[in-house]
Design a protein around this motif. Structure first.
Motif, PDB file in Angstrom:
ATOM      1  N   ASN A  21       0.819  -1.221   0.000  1.00  3.22           N
ATOM      2  CA  ASN A  21       0.000   0.000   0.000  1.00  3.22           C
ATOM      3  C   ASN A  21       0.850   1.268   0.000  1.00  3.22           C
ATOM      4  N   GLU A  22       2.144   1.105  -0.232  1.00  3.34           N
ATOM      5  CA  GLU A  22       3.121   2.181  -0.396  1.00  3.34           C
ATOM      6  C   GLU A  22       3.537   2.875   0.899  1.00  3.34           C
ATOM      7  N   THR A  23       3.162   2.342   2.071  1.00  7.06           N
ATOM      8  CA  THR A  23       3.674   2.914   3.317  1.00  7.06           C
ATOM      9  C   THR A  23       5.120   2.462   3.509  1.00  7.06           C
ATOM     10  N   VAL A  24       5.938   3.353   3.995  1.00  4.05           N
ATOM     11  CA  VAL A  24       7.373   3.083   4.139  1.00  4.05           C
ATOM     12  C   VAL A  24       7.610   2.182   5.352  1.00  4.05           C
ATOM     13  N   ILE A  25       8.414   1.130   5.139  1.00 11.93           N
ATOM     14  CA  ILE A  25       8.830   0.260   6.238  1.00 11.93           C
ATOM     15  C   ILE A  25      10.132   0.783   6.821  1.00 11.93           C
ATOM     16  N   SER A  26      11.112   1.021   5.939  1.00  6.19           N
ATOM     17  CA  SER A  26      12.418   1.498   6.392  1.00  6.19           C
ATOM     18  C   SER A  26      13.271   1.917   5.204  1.00  6.19           C
ATOM     19  N   GLU A  27      14.330   2.623   5.501  1.00  7.17           N
ATOM     20  CA  GLU A  27      15.319   2.950   4.472  1.00  7.17           C
ATOM     21  C   GLU A  27      16.294   1.778   4.355  1.00  7.17           C
ATOM     22  N   ILE A  28      16.752   1.525   3.138  1.00  6.72           N
ATOM     23  CA  ILE A  28      17.676   0.431   2.858  1.00  6.72           C
ATOM     24  C   ILE A  28      19.050   1.039   2.604  1.00  6.72           C
ATOM     25  N   PRO A  29      20.112   0.444   3.152  1.00  9.65           N
ATOM     26  CA  PRO A  29      21.452   0.974   2.859  1.00  9.65           C
ATOM     27  C   PRO A  29      21.735   0.967   1.355  1.00  9.65           C
ATOM     28  N   PHE A  30      22.259   2.058   0.847  1.00  8.89           N
ATOM     29  CA  PHE A  30      22.541   2.201  -0.589  1.00  8.89           C
ATOM     30  C   PHE A  30      23.485   1.107  -1.083  1.00  8.89           C
ATOM     31  N   VAL A  63      25.930  -9.040  13.428  1.00 14.82           N
ATOM     32  CA  VAL A  63      24.591  -8.653  13.860  1.00 14.82           C
ATOM     33  C   VAL A  63      23.584  -9.064  12.795  1.00 14.82           C
ATOM     34  N   GLU A  64      22.394  -9.466  13.225  1.00  9.14           N
ATOM     35  CA  GLU A  64      21.348  -9.850  12.276  1.00  9.14           C
ATOM     36  C   GLU A  64      20.663  -8.598  11.729  1.00  9.14           C
ATOM     37  N   TYR A  65      20.471  -8.559  10.412  1.00  8.38           N
ATOM     38  CA  TYR A  65      19.764  -7.447   9.762  1.00  8.38           C
ATOM     39  C   TYR A  65      18.274  -7.672   9.971  1.00  8.38           C
ATOM     40  N   LEU A  66      17.640  -6.822  10.759  1.00  7.16           N
ATOM     41  CA  LEU A  66      16.260  -7.032  11.197  1.00  7.16           C
ATOM     42  C   LEU A  66      15.248  -7.014  10.056  1.00  7.16           C
ATOM     43  N   LEU A  67      15.554  -6.338   8.958  1.00  4.81           N
ATOM     44  CA  LEU A  67      14.598  -6.246   7.850  1.00  4.81           C
ATOM     45  C   LEU A  67      14.737  -7.386   6.840  1.00  4.81           C
ATOM     46  N   TYR A  68      15.624  -8.307   7.069  1.00  7.23           N
ATOM     47  CA  TYR A  68      15.874  -9.404   6.124  1.00  7.23           C
ATOM     48  C   TYR A  68      14.589 -10.130   5.733  1.00  7.23           C
ATOM     49  N   ASP A  69      13.758 -10.456   6.697  1.00  2.88           N
ATOM     50  CA  ASP A  69      12.518 -11.191   6.425  1.00  2.88           C
ATOM     51  C   ASP A  69      11.402 -10.310   5.854  1.00  2.88           C
ATOM     52  N   GLU A  70      11.609  -9.011   5.839  1.00  2.00           N
ATOM     53  CA  GLU A  70      10.613  -8.089   5.279  1.00  2.00           C
ATOM     54  C   GLU A  70      10.678  -8.024   3.751  1.00  2.00           C
ATOM     55  N   PHE A  71      11.739  -8.517   3.159  1.00  2.00           N
ATOM     56  CA  PHE A  71      11.887  -8.523   1.706  1.00  2.00           C
ATOM     57  C   PHE A  71      11.137  -9.728   1.147  1.00  2.00           C
ATOM     58  N   LYS A  90      15.708 -14.805  -4.845  1.00  2.16           N
ATOM     59  CA  LYS A  90      16.455 -16.061  -4.753  1.00  2.16           C
ATOM     60  C   LYS A  90      17.205 -16.037  -3.434  1.00  2.16           C
ATOM     61  N   GLU A  91      16.860 -16.979  -2.553  1.00  2.00           N
ATOM     62  CA  GLU A  91      17.482 -17.010  -1.238  1.00  2.00           C
ATOM     63  C   GLU A  91      18.426 -18.200  -1.136  1.00  2.00           C
ATOM     64  N   ASN A  92      19.648 -17.936  -0.707  1.00  2.00           N
ATOM     65  CA  ASN A  92      20.626 -18.981  -0.473  1.00  2.00           C
ATOM     66  C   ASN A  92      20.593 -19.298   1.014  1.00  2.00           C
ATOM     67  N   ASP A  93      20.044 -20.465   1.365  1.00  2.00           N
ATOM     68  CA  ASP A  93      19.908 -20.833   2.771  1.00  2.00           C
ATOM     69  C   ASP A  93      21.258 -21.069   3.452  1.00  2.00           C
ATOM     70  N   LYS A  94      22.238 -21.444   2.667  1.00  2.00           N
ATOM     71  CA  LYS A  94      23.554 -21.722   3.233  1.00  2.00           C
ATOM     72  C   LYS A  94      24.262 -20.435   3.656  1.00  2.00           C
ATOM     73  N   THR A  95      24.282 -19.450   2.771  1.00  2.00           N
ATOM     74  CA  THR A  95      24.977 -18.193   3.067  1.00  2.00           C
ATOM     75  C   THR A  95      24.050 -17.118   3.651  1.00  2.00           C
ATOM     76  N   LYS A  98      19.867 -12.937   0.155  1.00  2.00           N
ATOM     77  CA  LYS A  98      18.756 -12.843  -0.798  1.00  2.00           C
ATOM     78  C   LYS A  98      19.187 -11.999  -1.986  1.00  2.00           C
ATOM     79  N   GLU A  99      18.991 -12.548  -3.192  1.00  2.00           N
ATOM     80  CA  GLU A  99      19.186 -11.808  -4.436  1.00  2.00           C
ATOM     81  C   GLU A  99      17.803 -11.366  -4.882  1.00  2.00           C
ATOM     82  N   ILE A 100      17.566 -10.077  -4.923  1.00  2.00           N
ATOM     83  CA  ILE A 100      16.224  -9.533  -5.177  1.00  2.00           C
ATOM     84  C   ILE A 100      16.219  -8.782  -6.498  1.00  2.00           C
TER      85      ILE A 100
END
Length: 127
Positions: A21-30, A63-71, A90-95, A98-100
């Motif tokens: 719905n176009e509401t902002v979740i967060s900024e992503i590092p460039f 540190v775990e990137y908290l927004l990882y599962d939001e993609f 494409k998610e690599n479970d081993k490493t 996510k390639e988006i």
């Protein structure tokens, strides 16, 4: 003479993750942005690489990137306000990477096809 305006490819963008719905979740590092593709004949495309873990520069800890599962599919990513729809992950479970791939918002209209035949137009008044 007609003019064609081509979007500028820049060295830096403001990148944000949005809900459908176009509401902002967060900024992503460039730094997560891999490529931006502008083509006159095709829909614009961007690709990102998102790591589940990163090294904190201050504490030198992983540190775990908290927004990882939001993609997820159908979420949106904006580059300086221009929206792109996430269509391929494409998610690599081993490493834990996510390639988006996201496409211009026009991609959502790609499956909608309207065929109109035998249509006439007329003017209602002289203005």
């Amino acid at each position: 003479m007609s003019t064609v305006t081509i979007s500028e490819i820049k060295n830096s963008y403001t990148v944000k993750l949005h809900r459908a719905n176009e509401t902002v979740i967060s900024e992503i590092p460039f730094e997560y942005l891999n490529s931006v593709s502008h083509n006159l004949c095709e829909i614009k495309e961007i690709s990102l690489t998102v790591n589940k873990y990163y090294i904190n520069q201050y504490e030198r800890k992983t540190v775990e990137y908290l927004l990882y599962d939001e993609f997820i599919n159908e979420r949106m990513i904006s580059l300086d306000g221009e929206l792109f729809v996430i269509k391929n992950i494409k998610e690599n479970d081993k490493t834990k990477v996510k390639e988006i791939t996201a496409y211009g918002k026009q991609k959502k209209l790609e499956k909608n096809f309207i065929s109109v035949t035998d249509v006439g137009f007329y003017l209602k008044d002289k203005n």
